[in-house]
Design an enzyme around this catalytic site. Structure first.
Site, PDB file in Angstrom:
ATOM      1  N   ASP A  32       0.841  -1.197   0.000  1.00  0.00           N
ATOM      2  CA  ASP A  32       0.000   0.000   0.000  1.00  0.00           C
ATOM      3  C   ASP A  32       0.879   1.252   0.000  1.00  0.00           C
ATOM      4  OD1 ASP A  32      -3.228   0.456   1.160  1.00  0.00           O
ATOM      5  OD2 ASP A  32      -1.855   2.167   1.044  1.00  0.00           O
ATOM      6  N   GLU A  83      -7.641   5.020  -6.219  1.00  0.00           N
ATOM      7  CA  GLU A  83      -8.294   6.250  -5.766  1.00  0.00           C
ATOM      8  C   GLU A  83      -9.771   5.931  -5.872  1.00  0.00           C
ATOM      9  OE1 GLU A  83      -7.163   9.023  -4.469  1.00  0.00           O
ATOM     10  OE2 GLU A  83      -5.093   8.349  -4.583  1.00  0.00           O
ATOM     11  N   THR A 124     -16.104  -2.294  -9.534  1.00  0.00           N
ATOM     12  CA  THR A 124     -17.266  -1.633  -8.931  1.00  0.00           C
ATOM     13  C   THR A 124     -18.474  -1.672  -9.866  1.00  0.00           C
ATOM     14  OG1 THR A 124     -18.102   0.567  -8.314  1.00  0.00           O
ATOM     15  CG2 THR A 124     -16.241   0.532  -9.804  1.00  0.00           C
ATOM     16  N   ASP A 125     -19.658  -1.607  -9.271  1.00  0.00           N
ATOM     17  CA  ASP A 125     -20.876  -1.550 -10.095  1.00  0.00           C
ATOM     18  C   ASP A 125     -20.961  -0.233 -10.871  1.00  0.00           C
ATOM     19  OD1 ASP A 125     -21.434   0.167  -7.952  1.00  0.00           O
ATOM     20  OD2 ASP A 125     -23.339  -0.790  -7.409  1.00  0.00           O
ATOM     21  N   GLU A 126     -20.135   0.764 -10.468  1.00  0.00           N
ATOM     22  CA  GLU A 126     -20.207   2.061 -11.154  1.00  0.00           C
ATOM     23  C   GLU A 126     -19.759   1.981 -12.604  1.00  0.00           C
ATOM     24  OE1 GLU A 126     -18.966   5.566  -9.123  1.00  0.00           O
ATOM     25  OE2 GLU A 126     -19.667   4.839  -7.194  1.00  0.00           O
ATOM     26  N   TYR A 152     -13.770   8.698 -11.998  1.00  0.00           N
ATOM     27  CA  TYR A 152     -13.489   7.494 -11.194  1.00  0.00           C
ATOM     28  C   TYR A 152     -14.003   6.238 -11.899  1.00  0.00           C
ATOM     29  CZ  TYR A 152     -14.485   3.807  -7.805  1.00  0.00           C
ATOM     30  OH  TYR A 152     -14.588   2.582  -7.179  1.00  0.00           O
ATOM     31  N   ALA A 154     -14.849   5.773 -14.962  1.00  0.00           N
ATOM     32  CA  ALA A 154     -14.185   5.549 -16.260  1.00  0.00           C
ATOM     33  C   ALA A 154     -12.824   4.887 -16.039  1.00  0.00           C
ATOM     34  CB  ALA A 154     -14.024   6.866 -17.003  1.00  0.00           C
ATOM     35  N   LYS A 156     -11.990   2.958 -13.498  1.00  0.00           N
ATOM     36  CA  LYS A 156     -12.200   1.572 -13.046  1.00  0.00           C
ATOM     37  C   LYS A 156     -12.613   0.682 -14.228  1.00  0.00           C
ATOM     38  CE  LYS A 156     -12.101   0.128  -9.367  1.00  0.00           C
ATOM     39  NZ  LYS A 156     -10.966  -0.479  -8.602  1.00  0.00           N
ATOM     40  N   ASN A 182     -20.158  -0.494  -0.372  1.00  0.00           N
ATOM     41  CA  ASN A 182     -19.845  -1.168   0.893  1.00  0.00           C
ATOM     42  C   ASN A 182     -20.013  -0.210   2.073  1.00  0.00           C
ATOM     43  OD1 ASN A 182     -17.292  -3.674   0.417  1.00  0.00           O
ATOM     44  ND2 ASN A 182     -18.813  -3.017  -1.043  1.00  0.00           N
ATOM     45  N   ASP A 274     -26.060  19.488  -5.800  1.00  0.00           N
ATOM     46  CA  ASP A 274     -25.876  18.098  -6.213  1.00  0.00           C
ATOM     47  C   ASP A 274     -24.469  17.848  -6.744  1.00  0.00           C
ATOM     48  OD1 ASP A 274     -26.662  15.523  -6.542  1.00  0.00           O
ATOM     49  OD2 ASP A 274     -28.230  15.929  -8.031  1.00  0.00           O
TER      50      ASP A 274
HETATM   51  P1  NAD Z   1     -10.046   3.303   0.030  1.00  0.00           P
HETATM   52  O1  NAD Z   1      -9.917   4.620  -0.641  1.00  0.00           O
HETATM   53  O2  NAD Z   1     -10.593   3.226   1.410  1.00  0.00           O
HETATM   54  O3  NAD Z   1      -8.608   2.596   0.081  1.00  0.00           O
HETATM   55  C1  NAD Z   1      -7.737   2.604  -1.017  1.00  0.00           C
HETATM   56  C2  NAD Z   1      -6.381   2.087  -0.531  1.00  0.00           C
HETATM   57  O4  NAD Z   1      -5.512   2.031  -1.685  1.00  0.00           O
HETATM   58  C3  NAD Z   1      -5.684   3.005   0.496  1.00  0.00           C
HETATM   59  O5  NAD Z   1      -5.109   2.216   1.512  1.00  0.00           O
HETATM   60  C4  NAD Z   1      -4.611   3.705  -0.310  1.00  0.00           C
HETATM   61  O6  NAD Z   1      -3.472   4.081   0.449  1.00  0.00           O
HETATM   62  C5  NAD Z   1      -4.261   2.637  -1.340  1.00  0.00           C
HETATM   63  N1  NAD Z   1      -3.681   3.203  -2.572  1.00  0.00           N
HETATM   64  C6  NAD Z   1      -4.136   4.256  -3.293  1.00  0.00           C
HETATM   65  N2  NAD Z   1      -3.321   4.493  -4.337  1.00  0.00           N
HETATM   66  C7  NAD Z   1      -2.354   3.548  -4.286  1.00  0.00           C
HETATM   67  C8  NAD Z   1      -1.224   3.265  -5.097  1.00  0.00           C
HETATM   68  N3  NAD Z   1      -0.939   3.998  -6.168  1.00  0.00           N
HETATM   69  N4  NAD Z   1      -0.439   2.207  -4.774  1.00  0.00           N
HETATM   70  C9  NAD Z   1      -0.708   1.456  -3.673  1.00  0.00           C
HETATM   71  N5  NAD Z   1      -1.752   1.697  -2.855  1.00  0.00           N
HETATM   72  C10 NAD Z   1      -2.567   2.728  -3.166  1.00  0.00           C
HETATM   73  O7  NAD Z   1     -10.881   2.391  -0.973  1.00  0.00           O
HETATM   74  P2  NAD Z   1     -11.964   1.260  -0.661  1.00  0.00           P
HETATM   75  O8  NAD Z   1     -13.271   1.889  -0.475  1.00  0.00           O
HETATM   76  O9  NAD Z   1     -11.423   0.330   0.353  1.00  0.00           O
HETATM   77  O10 NAD Z   1     -11.990   0.530  -2.091  1.00  0.00           O
HETATM   78  C11 NAD Z   1     -11.089  -0.522  -2.367  1.00  0.00           C
HETATM   79  C12 NAD Z   1     -11.337  -1.014  -3.781  1.00  0.00           C
HETATM   80  O11 NAD Z   1     -12.680  -1.483  -3.909  1.00  0.00           O
HETATM   81  C13 NAD Z   1     -11.164   0.062  -4.851  1.00  0.00           C
HETATM   82  O12 NAD Z   1     -10.550  -0.534  -5.970  1.00  0.00           O
HETATM   83  C14 NAD Z   1     -12.591   0.485  -5.184  1.00  0.00           C
HETATM   84  O13 NAD Z   1     -12.680   0.927  -6.509  1.00  0.00           O
HETATM   85  C15 NAD Z   1     -13.336  -0.819  -4.973  1.00  0.00           C
HETATM   86  N6  NAD Z   1     -14.752  -0.722  -4.577  1.00  0.00           N
HETATM   87  C16 NAD Z   1     -15.107   0.057  -3.509  1.00  0.00           C
HETATM   88  C17 NAD Z   1     -16.437   0.072  -3.097  1.00  0.00           C
HETATM   89  C18 NAD Z   1     -16.877   0.890  -1.914  1.00  0.00           C
HETATM   90  O14 NAD Z   1     -18.083   0.999  -1.659  1.00  0.00           O
HETATM   91  N7  NAD Z   1     -15.982   1.480  -1.124  1.00  0.00           N
HETATM   92  C19 NAD Z   1     -17.388  -0.695  -3.779  1.00  0.00           C
HETATM   93  C20 NAD Z   1     -16.978  -1.457  -4.876  1.00  0.00           C
HETATM   94  C21 NAD Z   1     -15.657  -1.480  -5.245  1.00  0.00           C
HETATM   95  O1  DAU Z   2     -21.018   1.611  -5.944  1.00  0.00           O
HETATM   96  C1  DAU Z   2     -19.703   1.371  -5.537  1.00  0.00           C
HETATM   97  C2  DAU Z   2     -19.002   2.671  -5.265  1.00  0.00           C
HETATM   98  O2  DAU Z   2     -19.542   3.189  -4.053  1.00  0.00           O
HETATM   99  C3  DAU Z   2     -17.492   2.515  -5.148  1.00  0.00           C
HETATM  100  O3  DAU Z   2     -16.978   2.103  -6.402  1.00  0.00           O
HETATM  101  C4  DAU Z   2     -16.826   3.833  -4.722  1.00  0.00           C
HETATM  102  O4  DAU Z   2     -15.444   3.633  -4.511  1.00  0.00           O
HETATM  103  C5  DAU Z   2     -17.480   4.281  -3.435  1.00  0.00           C
HETATM  104  O5  DAU Z   2     -16.934   5.526  -3.029  1.00  0.00           O
HETATM  105  C6  DAU Z   2     -18.994   4.389  -3.594  1.00  0.00           C
HETATM  106  O6  DAU Z   2     -19.323   5.475  -4.505  1.00  0.00           O
HETATM  107  P1  DAU Z   2     -20.556   6.467  -4.212  1.00  0.00           P
HETATM  108  O7  DAU Z   2     -20.333   7.706  -4.972  1.00  0.00           O
HETATM  109  O8  DAU Z   2     -21.860   5.761  -4.385  1.00  0.00           O
HETATM  110  O9  DAU Z   2     -20.344   6.665  -2.619  1.00  0.00           O
HETATM  111  P2  DAU Z   2     -20.399   7.972  -1.690  1.00  0.00           P
HETATM  112  O10 DAU Z   2     -20.321   7.481  -0.289  1.00  0.00           O
HETATM  113  O11 DAU Z   2     -19.435   9.005  -2.124  1.00  0.00           O
HETATM  114  O12 DAU Z   2     -21.856   8.521  -1.952  1.00  0.00           O
HETATM  115  C7  DAU Z   2     -22.993   7.714  -1.756  1.00  0.00           C
HETATM  116  C8  DAU Z   2     -24.209   8.536  -2.131  1.00  0.00           C
HETATM  117  O13 DAU Z   2     -24.376   9.582  -1.180  1.00  0.00           O
HETATM  118  C9  DAU Z   2     -24.102   9.231  -3.480  1.00  0.00           C
HETATM  119  O14 DAU Z   2     -25.383   9.227  -4.104  1.00  0.00           O
HETATM  120  C10 DAU Z   2     -23.690  10.650  -3.142  1.00  0.00           C
HETATM  121  C11 DAU Z   2     -24.351  10.887  -1.791  1.00  0.00           C
HETATM  122  N1  DAU Z   2     -23.637  11.781  -0.862  1.00  0.00           N
HETATM  123  C12 DAU Z   2     -22.317  11.534  -0.599  1.00  0.00           C
HETATM  124  C13 DAU Z   2     -21.611  12.348   0.263  1.00  0.00           C
HETATM  125  C14 DAU Z   2     -20.154  12.076   0.530  1.00  0.00           C
HETATM  126  C15 DAU Z   2     -24.298  12.830  -0.237  1.00  0.00           C
HETATM  127  O15 DAU Z   2     -25.513  13.019  -0.448  1.00  0.00           O
HETATM  128  N2  DAU Z   2     -23.599  13.634   0.627  1.00  0.00           N
HETATM  129  C16 DAU Z   2     -22.281  13.444   0.892  1.00  0.00           C
HETATM  130  O16 DAU Z   2     -21.684  14.239   1.664  1.00  0.00           O
END
Ligand code: NAD
Ligand code: DAU
Length: 338
Positions: A32, A83, A124-126, A152, A154, A156, A182, A274
């Protein structure tokens, strides 16, 4: 097995490290970069485990990645490193391209050069874009076209395409999972659920984008980890698996649920400008992973959100350190005068 978990100091990666250490006797190497989202404190309970090792490095640095493969000769790589925040990608896309696309391609090059038994891309589903709010009958399947909305997503989707290309052209034994939103322990406070819990605890306004009607399909993080673990061990090379648990909620419902659990007033809710290009609805059809691999989510939203709120109540020192640092500047930039 020796498994490299990239991004293992972040939210899902760290939960996956703990899941693996608890359920298997494999060697886990967390690789990491420790960006703002990576946190060694999150891994402190893994540190004493003889099966765990941390190596600091950047997936987009070829020399560092090749050194990692030469020194460790991993059997499997699970790529969580990314990211991950949509709002940051809208502000500044370039880093997303470097880490999420170039970083993935360098990991795949390393797999090609040194050999690997399994490469898994955490997607991701995005990548499917969004669904309209007035068509609750529609869901993302693995056959849904890629149709991204943010820099983001695009980036992924590009990483997924590279993974498929390396799998076909160079026979890299790769799999991909595409999961919905998640939530759970160690979720970085820039994301909806932890941000709202922490603001409510601190008596701050809860900034809901637009009307709050956007829908996300929430999955408790441990269920996502179980799905990836299953794909790693039993998934078919070259396949994509959608992961989600049919827990669709509007953002407003999520925020109101958090306020109710904490016994706080809905007056804290503030509707703000928004997100640009804001995706309307995400909804996963998980039939493939359920029928082919026997995965089912264990935690429903009603219980998962209580567990999560409780975790943030019990682990104040973890998030207080985060929000007292650089996060303050981020928060001011994104939310002041929004
Ligand atoms: P996060 O932002 O919490 O963690 C990302 C981690 O990657 C951090 O520890 C960061 O230091 C590390 N990192 C970033 N750039 C790096 C680099 N260049 N080299 C090595 N390490 C690096 O992210 P998360 O929410 O845990 O998501 C993890 C993965 O799951 C991502 O690929 C994300 O696209 C995917 N994902 C996330 C969600 C969600 O809801 N959070 C849902 C579906 C998929
Ligand atoms: O669907 C999977 C994705 O879920 C992952 O690939 C991404 O890494 C993860 O960040 C997440 O993306 P979202 O954009 O859905 O998550 P976020 O928590 O940023 O936002 C969830 C929803 O809430 C979205 O519709 C935007 C809204 N939101 C978010 C924030 C941070 C708000 O209304 N207010 C806020 O301050």
């Amino acid at each position: 097995m020796k498994i490299v978990v990239t991004g293992g100091a972040g939210f899902i990666g760290a939960n996956f490290v703990y899941y693996e250490l608890k359920n298997h006797d494999d060697e886990i190497i967390c690789y990491d970069k420790l960006t703002y989202a990576g946190n060694l404190e999150t891994l402190k309970d893994a540190e004493p485990n003889k099966n765990f090792k941390f190596i600091r490095g950047d997936i987009s640095n070829r020399a560092e990645v090749y050194n990692l493969f030469e020194a460790e000769k991993p059997d499997a790589v699970i790529n969580f490193a990314a990211e991950s925040h949509v709002d940051r990608s809208i502000e500044d896309p370039e880093l997303f391209l470097r880490t999420n696309i170039i970083g993935t391609s360098i990991l795949l090059d390393a797999c090609k050069k040194y050999g690997i038994q399994r490469y898994h891309q955490v997607s991701t589903d995005e990548v499917y874009g969004d669904l309209p709010l007035d068509r609750p009958d529609l869901f993302f399947t693995e056959k849904t076209n890629l149709h991204t909305s943010s820099p983001y997503s695009a980036s992924k989707a590009s990483a997924d395409l590279l993974t498929q290309a390396y799998c076909r052209t160079y026979k890299i034994p790769a799999t991909i999972s595409r999961c919905s939103n998640n939530y759970g322990p160690y979720h970085f406070p820039e994301k909806l659920i932890p941000l709202m819990i922490i603001n409510a605890l601190n008596g701050k306004k809860l900034p809901v984008y637009g009307t709050g009607e956007n829908v996300r399909d929430w999955l408790y993080v441990e269920d996502h980890c179980a799905a990836i673990d299953l794909i790693l061990r039993e998934g078919k090379i070259g396949e994509i698996y959608n992961v989600g648990g049919h827990n669709e909620k509007t953002n407003l419902d999520v925020v109101k649920t958090i306020l109710k659990i904490l016994g706080k007033s809905e007056d804290l809710i503030e509707f703000v400008t928004d997100r640009k290009g804001h995706d309307q609805r995400y909804a996963i059809d998980p039939t493939k992973i359920e029928t082919e691999l026997g995965w089912t989510p264990k935690t429903k939203f009603d219980s998962g959100i209580k567990l999560t709120v409780d975790w943030y109540l019990q682990n104040k020192s973890w998030w207080e350190k985060i929000i007292s640092g650089e996060y303050q500047n981020y928060y001011a930039k994104m939310y002041d005068n929004r």
